[in-house]
Scaffold this active site. Structure first.
Site, short mmCIF file in Angstrom:
data_model
loop_
_atom_site.label_atom_id
_atom_site.label_comp_id
_atom_site.label_asym_id
_atom_site.label_seq_id
_atom_site.Cartn_x
_atom_site.Cartn_y
_atom_site.Cartn_z
N ASN A 183 0.84 -1.20 0.00
CA ASN A 183 0.00 0.00 0.00
C ASN A 183 0.87 1.25 0.00
O ASN A 183 1.64 1.45 0.94
CB ASN A 183 -0.91 0.02 1.23
CG ASN A 183 -1.88 1.18 1.22
OD1 ASN A 183 -2.70 1.31 0.31
ND2 ASN A 183 -1.78 2.06 2.19
N GLU A 184 0.76 2.03 -1.04
CA GLU A 184 1.46 3.32 -1.14
C GLU A 184 2.95 3.17 -0.76
O GLU A 184 3.49 3.94 0.02
CB GLU A 184 0.78 4.36 -0.26
CG GLU A 184 -0.61 4.70 -0.78
CD GLU A 184 -1.55 5.19 0.30
OE1 GLU A 184 -1.30 4.96 1.49
OE2 GLU A 184 -2.56 5.81 -0.06
N GLU A 264 -8.01 6.42 -4.48
CA GLU A 264 -8.45 7.14 -3.28
C GLU A 264 -8.78 8.59 -3.67
O GLU A 264 -7.89 9.44 -3.70
CB GLU A 264 -7.39 7.12 -2.18
CG GLU A 264 -7.14 5.77 -1.57
CD GLU A 264 -6.19 5.84 -0.37
OE1 GLU A 264 -5.87 6.96 0.08
OE2 GLU A 264 -5.77 4.78 0.11
#
Length: 651
Positions: A183-184, A264
């Site tokens: 994630n990221e 997002e």
């Protein structure tokens, strides 16, 4: 003749079965030629919303999912927080509010596809970004890298998790269309491509070659440098108000062809204690969402419903700033699942691009004001140690951390004796900023002050040799983002008193949740005397009250909110359920959400409060109050606003 007919019938059956197989076969893939996803061979675009099952009681999962479906969403996006399911190493919990498979089935039944983000790291303003605290038992562990101990733990966890979700993949008849790897990662300092490759192979080994694996990073080239990997489809995230075209051009830098995806798109923003409640104007969101959809892009609205950080599950940012219990996020659905103007404004945008379900939207749940509840003081934390510390004291020359003591969350009490007389005010100090995160000091039972990470590193005390110094340390949530996620708690370095390093500690791990859950504190003797203490502080202590809800009213119990008039900071439980932290003295959150399912009409509802700083019971009305309206945006002294995450400028 009969055999010819039989052959014809057989051919018909085979042909029919083949046709059925084609029709019933489900596939989801990337069409690089036409820059889109293909669902069952046809072009597809998802309009999704984030929901965190771990922040919503399972009692309300169906209600929230139905409201998302009725908004016109065709998908939801969820994280899987590792530490929520493996709080204790090698002990997995997928029951009750942790029943991920039930949640996925509900989404499927309602008609929502799922974008799954199983970590192992999720950020999400969640405790330690979803990584379990027990990883820190290896003090020098390099999280989110090929560190051997970390990878071994990840492999074990994914070996438990991924087989559970495989039946829910779209090609297997389930709702999961895409799965994120890590994630990221481009926002993390390590930039370990071998780690990403290992995860990709791990996911493929459990989930197969057909599933679409992807990454998400901020819409800046600097993020993509370390966050993307060949074989993982790169997506970006960005909020409203910017240049949509230029931000999608960042994705095109990594993926020249394929669907545009904003994983997002921020409908609101996170809060910190001591900062104003974040609010994002719905008109700004509507404008940017419309532009995203005009680009033909796929989009996930983060968050569509935020929910609540019950218990100790909130995260924190660096420099240390803890997030509050509410994760309302100014979302289209409120913390309690209420419909907002933002919800209907977003629904109107979606209507312009696709059909939305017909029929009424499920209404907001009713709220009830149960009124004031009289509280009574039970015991101070120090006086209740025999009750709330099952294992008794651990003796150590120097302080030990939470992890050293095999306690992940909550509170630990450190006790030592003054080594000599301190007649003049003498600084009790944490010279290496070793209070993680907030310490409540008493000397011979009298409050002496508070030490706080990054903010208050020293207080003055006086006392005689042999005086009992108690330091109750609160873990206020581990850092969830950036290079400091290896966030140790407790007294992580020595304390000094003047020129003296304090030694000879008795350290008590505290089993407060279990004690309250078993009703043991209810048997404790009530204390009716008022303590002698400075006017602005009282010793950390437990308080108890109860209220009854009439059983003859069919619509009760209903959701409610609890507030704390003249209380300052602490933790609250209702019927043994840990609602979370309250801190009206700092704000912006004043009320805590109380879901109806934890309330009872057949027995009194018990309210237990651990007040850490100042109880009104020492000088005035001793009540908590149940109200029907939340207060999340009280005016507070303004600290430096955390930019956080994805809004740094990269070129």
């Amino acid at each position: 003749m009969a055999s010819v007919n039989a052959r014809v019938l057989l051919l018909f059956v085979v042909s029919a079965l083949s046709c059925f197989a084609v029709v019933s076969s489900q596939s989801f893939e990337i069409d690089y030629k036409n820059d889109c996803f293909l669902k069952d061979g046809r072009p597809f675009r998802y309009i999704s919303g984030s929901i965190h099952y771990n922040r919503i009681p399972s009692y309300y999962w169906k209600d929230r999912l139905l409201k998302m479906f009725m908004a016109g969403l065709n998908a939801i996006q969820i994280y899987v927080p590792w530490n929520y399911h493996e709080t204790v190493q090698n002990q997995y919990n997928f029951k009750g509010d942790r029943d991920l498979e039930h949640f996925l089935q509900l989404a499927n039944d309602i008609g929502l596809l799922v974008i799954l983000r199983p970590g192992p790291y999720i950020c999400a303003e969640w405790e330690m970004g979803g990584l379990p605290a027990w990883l820190l038992k290896k003090k020098d562990i390099l999280l989110r890298t090929m560190d051997a101990d970390y990878i071994a733990a990840v492999d074990r966890w994914m070996g438990e998790l991924l087989p559970r979700i495989k039946p829910f993949l779209y090609q297997n008849g389930g709702p999961i269309i895409t799965v994120q790897v890590e994630n990221e990662y481009g926002s993390y300092f390590a930039c370990d491509f071998n780690y990403l490759r290992h995860l990709m192979k791990l996911f493929r080994s459990h989930l197969g070659e057909e599933v679409v694996l992807f990454t998400t990073d901020g819409a800046g080239l600097g993020y993509l440098k370390c966050g993307t990997l060949q074989g993982l489809y790169a997506t970006v995230d960005f909020g409203p108000g910017g240049n949509v075209t230029s931000q999608f051009m960042v994705q095109r830098h990594a993926e020249p062809n394929g669907p545009l995806v904003n994983s997002e798109f921020y409908t609101g923003w996170l809060d910190h204690w001591g900062e104003a409640h974040s609010i994002v104007n719905k008109d700004v969101i509507v404008k940017s969402l419309n532009e995203i959809l005009l680009h033909g892009a796929n989009v996930n609205l983060y968050m569509f419903i935020g929910g609540t950080n019950f218990g100790y599950w909130n995260g924190a940012n660096s420099p240390f700033a803890s997030q509050p219990t509410s994760y309302d996020y100014d979302s289209p659905l409120s913390e309690a699942g209420d419909l907002t103007e933002k919800y209907f404004a977003i629904r109107d945008v979606i209507k312009m691009f696709k059909d939305v379900p017909q029929g009424p939207v499920p209404p907001s749940t009713p709220k009830f004001s149960y009124g004031a509840v009289q509280m009574k003081k039970l015991q101070t934390v120090s006086s209740a140690l025999d009750l709330i510390s099952f294992s008794g004291p651990v003796k150590s020359i120097f302080p030990l951390t939470f992890i050293d003591l095999d306690q992940n969350f909550g509170f630990i009490l450190y006790r030592t004796l003054l080594p000599k007389d301190y007649i003049n005010p003498t600084p009790l100090s944490s010279p290496l900023n070793g209070i993680h995160d907030r310490a409540y000091i008493t000397l011979d039972g009298v409050p002496a002050g508070i030490l706080e990470r990054d903010k208050i590193l020293s207080i003055n005390i006086t006392g005689k040799a042999g005086g009992q110094l108690d330091i109750l340390v609160e873990n206020m949530g581990r850092i969830n983002y950036g290079k400091y996620i290896n966030d140790f708690k407790g007294l992580v370095s020595n304390l000094t008193l003047g020129a003296d390093i304090l030694t000879g500690w008795n350290i008590y791990t505290l089993n407060i949740d279990e004690v309250i859950g078993r009703g043991l504190l209810n048997k404790a003797e009530e204390l009716n005397h008022r303590s002698v203490a400075p006017a602005n502080l009282t010793s950390p202590a437990f308080y108890r009250g109860s209220f009854e809800i009439p059983s003859g009213i069919p619509d009760l119990p209903q959701d409610t909110y609890i507030q704390f008039p003249e209380w300052r900071k602490g933790q609250v439980w209702i019927n043994g359920f840990n609602l979370g932290r309250y801190w009206p003295a700092r704000g912006p959150q004043i009320t805590l959400y109380v879901p109806a399912h934890i309330l009872s009409t057949s027995a009194p509802n018990n309210v237990t409060v651990l007040e850490l700083e100042r109880s009104p019971c020492e000088y005035g009305p001793c009540v908590v109050e149940f109200v029907s309206t939340p207060i999340l945006n009280a005016t507070v002294p303004h600290s430096t606003k955390h930019k956080h995450l994805y809004v740094k400028d990269f070129v």
